[in-house]
Enzyme design. Structure first.
Site, PDB file in Angstrom:
ATOM      1  N   VAL A 187       8.602  -6.869  -5.447  1.00 27.59           N
ATOM      2  CA  VAL A 187       8.103  -7.348  -6.546  1.00 27.59           C
ATOM      3  C   VAL A 187       7.602  -6.179  -7.563  1.00 27.59           C
ATOM      4  O   VAL A 187       8.244  -6.154  -8.698  1.00 27.59           O
ATOM      5  CB  VAL A 187       7.047  -8.335  -6.428  1.00 27.59           C
ATOM      6  CG1 VAL A 187       6.620  -8.934  -7.832  1.00 27.59           C
ATOM      7  CG2 VAL A 187       7.759  -9.632  -5.656  1.00 27.59           C
ATOM      8  N   ASP A 201       0.255   2.428  -6.018  1.00 34.73           N
ATOM      9  CA  ASP A 201       0.375   1.985  -4.694  1.00 34.73           C
ATOM     10  C   ASP A 201      -0.705   2.620  -3.761  1.00 34.73           C
ATOM     11  O   ASP A 201      -0.898   3.946  -4.205  1.00 34.73           O
ATOM     12  CB  ASP A 201       1.572   1.916  -3.903  1.00 34.73           C
ATOM     13  CG  ASP A 201       1.951   1.083  -2.952  1.00 34.73           C
ATOM     14  OD1 ASP A 201       2.783   0.015  -3.185  1.00 34.73           O
ATOM     15  OD2 ASP A 201       1.433   1.198  -1.984  1.00 34.73           O
ATOM     16  N   GLU A 203       6.230 -15.038  -9.887  1.00 28.99           N
ATOM     17  CA  GLU A 203       7.529 -14.440  -9.636  1.00 28.99           C
ATOM     18  C   GLU A 203       8.756 -14.783  -8.919  1.00 28.99           C
ATOM     19  O   GLU A 203       8.251 -15.642  -7.659  1.00 28.99           O
ATOM     20  CB  GLU A 203       7.415 -12.868  -9.119  1.00 28.99           C
ATOM     21  CG  GLU A 203       8.813 -11.985  -9.184  1.00 28.99           C
ATOM     22  CD  GLU A 203       9.444 -12.128 -10.375  1.00 28.99           C
ATOM     23  OE1 GLU A 203       8.756 -11.529 -11.316  1.00 28.99           O
ATOM     24  OE2 GLU A 203      10.673 -12.414 -10.634  1.00 28.99           O
ATOM     25  N   CYS A 221       8.995 -14.587   2.037  1.00 25.36           N
ATOM     26  CA  CYS A 221       8.219 -15.615   1.400  1.00 25.36           C
ATOM     27  C   CYS A 221       8.238 -17.106   1.851  1.00 25.36           C
ATOM     28  O   CYS A 221       7.239 -17.615   1.801  1.00 25.36           O
ATOM     29  CB  CYS A 221       8.935 -15.594  -0.112  1.00 25.36           C
ATOM     30  SG  CYS A 221       8.457 -14.236  -0.958  1.00 25.36           S
TER      31      CYS A 221
HETATM   32  P1  NAD Z   1       5.505  -5.726  -0.468  1.00 25.39           P
HETATM   33  O1  NAD Z   1       4.882  -5.675   0.744  1.00 25.39           O
HETATM   34  O2  NAD Z   1       7.005  -5.454  -0.434  1.00 25.39           O
HETATM   35  O3  NAD Z   1       4.709  -4.699  -1.506  1.00 25.39           O
HETATM   36  C1  NAD Z   1       3.331  -4.897  -1.795  1.00 25.39           C
HETATM   37  C2  NAD Z   1       2.863  -3.273  -1.860  1.00 25.39           C
HETATM   38  O4  NAD Z   1       1.431  -3.467  -2.220  1.00 25.39           O
HETATM   39  C3  NAD Z   1       2.873  -2.429  -0.996  1.00 25.39           C
HETATM   40  O5  NAD Z   1       3.756  -1.452  -1.289  1.00 25.39           O
HETATM   41  C4  NAD Z   1       1.525  -2.301  -0.595  1.00 25.39           C
HETATM   42  O6  NAD Z   1       1.243  -0.969  -0.230  1.00 25.39           O
HETATM   43  C5  NAD Z   1       0.796  -2.340  -1.905  1.00 25.39           C
HETATM   44  N1  NAD Z   1      -0.638  -2.673  -1.808  1.00 25.39           N
HETATM   45  C6  NAD Z   1      -1.519  -3.449  -1.233  1.00 25.39           C
HETATM   46  N2  NAD Z   1      -2.721  -3.256  -1.473  1.00 25.39           N
HETATM   47  C7  NAD Z   1      -2.696  -2.200  -2.673  1.00 25.39           C
HETATM   48  C8  NAD Z   1      -3.804  -2.025  -3.557  1.00 25.39           C
HETATM   49  N3  NAD Z   1      -5.171  -2.519  -3.377  1.00 25.39           N
HETATM   50  N4  NAD Z   1      -3.346  -1.224  -4.476  1.00 25.39           N
HETATM   51  C9  NAD Z   1      -1.941  -0.940  -4.733  1.00 25.39           C
HETATM   52  N5  NAD Z   1      -0.975  -1.047  -3.875  1.00 25.39           N
HETATM   53  C10 NAD Z   1      -1.531  -1.841  -2.899  1.00 25.39           C
HETATM   54  O7  NAD Z   1       5.276  -7.288  -0.967  1.00 25.39           O
HETATM   55  P2  NAD Z   1       6.437  -7.871  -2.233  1.00 25.39           P
HETATM   56  O8  NAD Z   1       7.554  -8.427  -1.334  1.00 25.39           O
HETATM   57  O9  NAD Z   1       6.686  -7.205  -3.253  1.00 25.39           O
HETATM   58  O10 NAD Z   1       5.406  -9.200  -2.426  1.00 25.39           O
HETATM   59  C11 NAD Z   1       4.264  -8.980  -3.417  1.00 25.39           C
HETATM   60  C12 NAD Z   1       3.638 -10.576  -3.867  1.00 25.39           C
HETATM   61  O11 NAD Z   1       4.911 -11.016  -4.539  1.00 25.39           O
HETATM   62  C13 NAD Z   1       3.539 -11.442  -2.577  1.00 25.39           C
HETATM   63  O12 NAD Z   1       2.539 -12.340  -2.931  1.00 25.39           O
HETATM   64  C14 NAD Z   1       4.713 -12.290  -2.575  1.00 25.39           C
HETATM   65  O13 NAD Z   1       4.769 -13.479  -1.780  1.00 25.39           O
HETATM   66  C15 NAD Z   1       5.289 -12.255  -3.778  1.00 25.39           C
HETATM   67  N6  NAD Z   1       6.585 -12.454  -3.926  1.00 25.39           N
HETATM   68  C16 NAD Z   1       7.579 -11.994  -3.458  1.00 25.39           C
HETATM   69  C17 NAD Z   1       8.759 -12.155  -3.387  1.00 25.39           C
HETATM   70  C18 NAD Z   1       9.977 -11.093  -2.641  1.00 25.39           C
HETATM   71  O14 NAD Z   1      11.030 -11.590  -2.586  1.00 25.39           O
HETATM   72  N7  NAD Z   1       9.638 -10.172  -1.950  1.00 25.39           N
HETATM   73  C19 NAD Z   1       9.405 -12.825  -4.609  1.00 25.39           C
HETATM   74  C20 NAD Z   1       8.588 -13.437  -5.221  1.00 25.39           C
HETATM   75  C21 NAD Z   1       7.197 -12.975  -5.003  1.00 25.39           C
END
Ligand code: NAD
Length: 440
Positions: free
Chosen positions: A17, A36, A152, A261
């Site tokens: 995201v 990150d 999102e 998700c």
């Molecule tokens: P992800 O695990 O791919 O990425 C999350 C990132 O956040 C990781 O790279 C992690 O290292 C980083 N992170 C964690 N703590 C941090 C901090 N304190 N400072 C900086 N970086 C930090 O997760 P994602 O799939 O991108 O999902 C993120 C959110 O979006 C979740 O809540 C998810 O439910 C939601 N979401 C995901 C999708 C999807 O298709 N993946 C779609 C819609 C919503």
């Protein structure tokens, strides 16, 4: 703050995201710093390597880095200090009791709080339970900044397209200024804006994922019924999908839903409802049906290997096409394929698997998830010596499987097509047996 004065954006969390959001905002012309805590990820991005598989993302990242609008940083300091808008895109995994774990959201908000400049707007994009808007506000500890919710809806595999052409943008805020600032960021998009209160915005996200999961569980149940009554689910989908009130999206029978998700969000929806005194029994049923679907596919594969339901599968070689939870992504999180394969392996089966995104170099997390499987370099390699061949992810290239060569390479003759990708008649013409999902 208007569109003209938003200049710098910081994105906290550079996963599926955050990376896509940050890159598309840079594409809209903003100065975006993606932050990150994962040094490996930040290192790869700074070397021009995209750590995830996402169509069109590499080109867009390269373009915006070259234009000087997009940068990657380990940690949020100092990027956050000068940012007008800060997006939180950190994980919200499932807690032990099924609720959403807000540890990362709280930690990220608490970390950036003291660094924010007065008037900054913190936008939460992570999927969070109703009420988390206030959790973010409290963790920030600032009364001179605004908070907004902007859930999102991107789909992995078409994330860039979805961010550039969203069906809608949902913004939840308690004051008009925060909503205006967030809306202004997306001004160049031709889309519908739904501006609402934070609780409604947070509920919209869970309701959307819950509804989509429900459609898949529904059609998997219909497919199970089709097998019993001798109907063909493809004809049923065509028949009901042509009704505009129903639509034909998300009505593909398969091995069950998964991914990063739907599983956690559907359980969180049940948990949020329960916490507020409502038993969301429909959603509980949707989840149960999905669990049963994994078992149904395991049983189909065991039967195809001439074993009864709970028989050991020692000595059975299963050729597998597809490991990711869907086509177009490298994401293995909660993949139905892995659930099914681990279950088969626990019963003694040998797994020879091919996936277009998991045949090269794997990161440590992928390696761990695929522990115990033989990873193959090609479809042909995975079919070699297999008693049963199963298709578990809908990668389009699997349609081009050379059936004659497959029949010659396999030890057995059974094909279990859990994605209904192949033409049953063509499979049978090659001397193989065919079992799909809901196909008579
Ligand atoms: P992800 O695990 O791919 O990425 C999350 C990132 O956040 C990781 O790279 C992690 O290292 C980083 N992170 C964690 N703590 C941090 C901090 N304190 N400072 C900086 N970086 C930090 O997760 P994602 O799939 O991108 O999902 C993120 C959110 O979006 C979740 O809540 C998810 O439910 C939601 N979401 C995901 C999708 C999807 O298709 N993946 C779609 C819609 C919503």
């Amino acid at each position: 703050m208007s569109n003209e004065t938003v200049q710098q954006i910081a994105v906290i969390g550079t996963g599926y995201v955050g990376l896509t959001t940050g890159t598309t905002l840079a594409h809209f012309g903003y100065q975006v710093a993606c932050c990150d805590v994962d040094a490996r990820k930040v290192g790869l991005l700074n070397d021009g390597v995209i750590p995830i598989v996402e169509h069109g993302l590499a080109e867009l990242v390269a373009e915006n880095r070259a234009a000087g609008r997009l940068s990657f940083h380990l940690g949020s300091d100092p990027a956050v200090r000068t940012a007008d808008v800060i997006f939180l895109c950190v994980p919200t995994p499932q807690d032990d009791d099924g609720s959403a774990d807000l540890t990362y959201v709280r930690a990220a908000a608490a970390e950036i709080g003291p660094m924010l400049k007065p008037g900054a707007v913190v936008v939460n994009k992570s999927t969070v339970p109703v009420g988390s808007f206030h959790v973010v506000g409290e963790a920030l500890g600032r009364d001179d900044v605004d908070v907004a919710s902007n859930p999102e809806f991107l789909r992995e595999g078409s994330a860039v397209h979805d961010c550039l052409h969203p069906d809608r943008v949902v913004i939840g805020a308690e004051n008009g200024r925060a909503a205006d600032v967030v809306r202004s960021l997306y001004e160049s998009l031709d889309t519908e804006f739904i501006i609402t209160d934070p609780a409604s915005a947070e509920t919209i996200k869970y309701a959307a994922n819950g509804f989509l999961a429900m459609k898949i569980s529904f059609i998997n149940s219909v497919a199970a019924m089709c097998e019993q009554v001798g109907a063909d689910v493809a004809a049923v989908v065509a028949g009901i999908g042509s009704d505009h009130r129903i639509g034909d999206q998300f009505l593909n029978p398969g091995p069950g839903w998964g991914g990063s998700c739907f599983p956690k969000d559907s359980r969180a929806l049940v948990s949020i409802a329960r916490d507020h005194g409502y038993d969301f029994s429909l959603m509980r049923g949707v989840i149960d049906i999905n669990e049963q679907q994994y078992d149904r596919i395991v049983n189909k594969i065991a039967r195809a290997a001439n074993r009864f339901e709970h028989d050991p599968l020692d000595g059975v070689v299963i050729g597998v096409l597809g490991l990711t939870f869907k086509a177009g992504t490298d994401d293995l999180r909660e993949s139905p394929s892995l659930r099914i394969l681990h279950s088969l392996r626990e019963r003694g089966a040998e797994i020879r698997a091919y996936d277009p995104t998991a045949s090269g170099e794997l990161d440590p997390i992928q390696t761990d998830r695929l522990d115990g499987f033989t990873l193959c370099k090609s479809m042909a390699d995975a079919t070699e010596g297999a008693d049963v061949l199963t298709i578990l992810t809908e990668w389009p290239e699997f349609r081009d499987l050379d059936l004659a060569a497959t029949a010659a390479a396999m030890r057995g003759t059974a094909v279990v097509d859990a994605r209904n990708l192949l033409d049953p008649d063509a499979v049978k013409a090659a001397g193989l047996t065919y079992d799909g999902v809901g196909r008579s």
